[in-house]
Design a protein around this motif. Sequence first.
Motif: not given
Length: 205
Positions: A17-24, A90-91, A50-57
């Motif tokens: 999760p910390e790596a995906w947060a870094a992408l955001v 995933y949008g 789905a939750a991770a891609t929503t944050r990125l989007r």
Amino acid sequence: MRPSLLVPFYEHPAVRPEAWAALVRAAPRLYGVVVNPASGAGQAPDPAFAAATTRLREAGVRLLGYADTAYGRRPHAEVVTDLLRHRDWYGTDGAFLDQVATAPAALAHYRRIAVAARAAGAATLVLNHGAHPDPGYEELADLLVTFEGPWDTYRTLELPVAAHYCHLVYAAPPGFRPATPVHCAVPGGGAHPWGTLPHPLETTP
């Protein structure tokens, strides 16, 4: 700041999760993130993805749905199904086609896939050849990955550079930046190099 990083990050959001947060947090620097839950979209939606891609989007990041084309051997319908699932689950607003052929003989096959990808809503289409392809592929996509491989090989080559070319380099040293405007260089190597983030975005595993 011009977005320059195309990030194929193949780790599960529940595990990293910390790596995906870094992408955001890095959203302004990203050309896009490749969405790849299961070497494609998988057989059912993954809530964590789905939750991770929503944050990125929501952060304004371009999302590219991953589909393996097996150098032209994978049936057209299977590739398109992957892209539709990425869009619906995933949008995604783009497509990243992997293991794309380089020879002109496969152009008709990939032209048909490109038309279907655009019809499925792919505003951005990336073809990952991993090597320099026949010039005919340039009209099909927004970006061509013309190198994918280790830094030890990359540093020995004189490769063409253009605004619509991308180089993906793994096992790269800190501070290294590929020559193309859109690129990615990660420290990871071995069988799973794309389980690490680009050097500027590294977080503690």
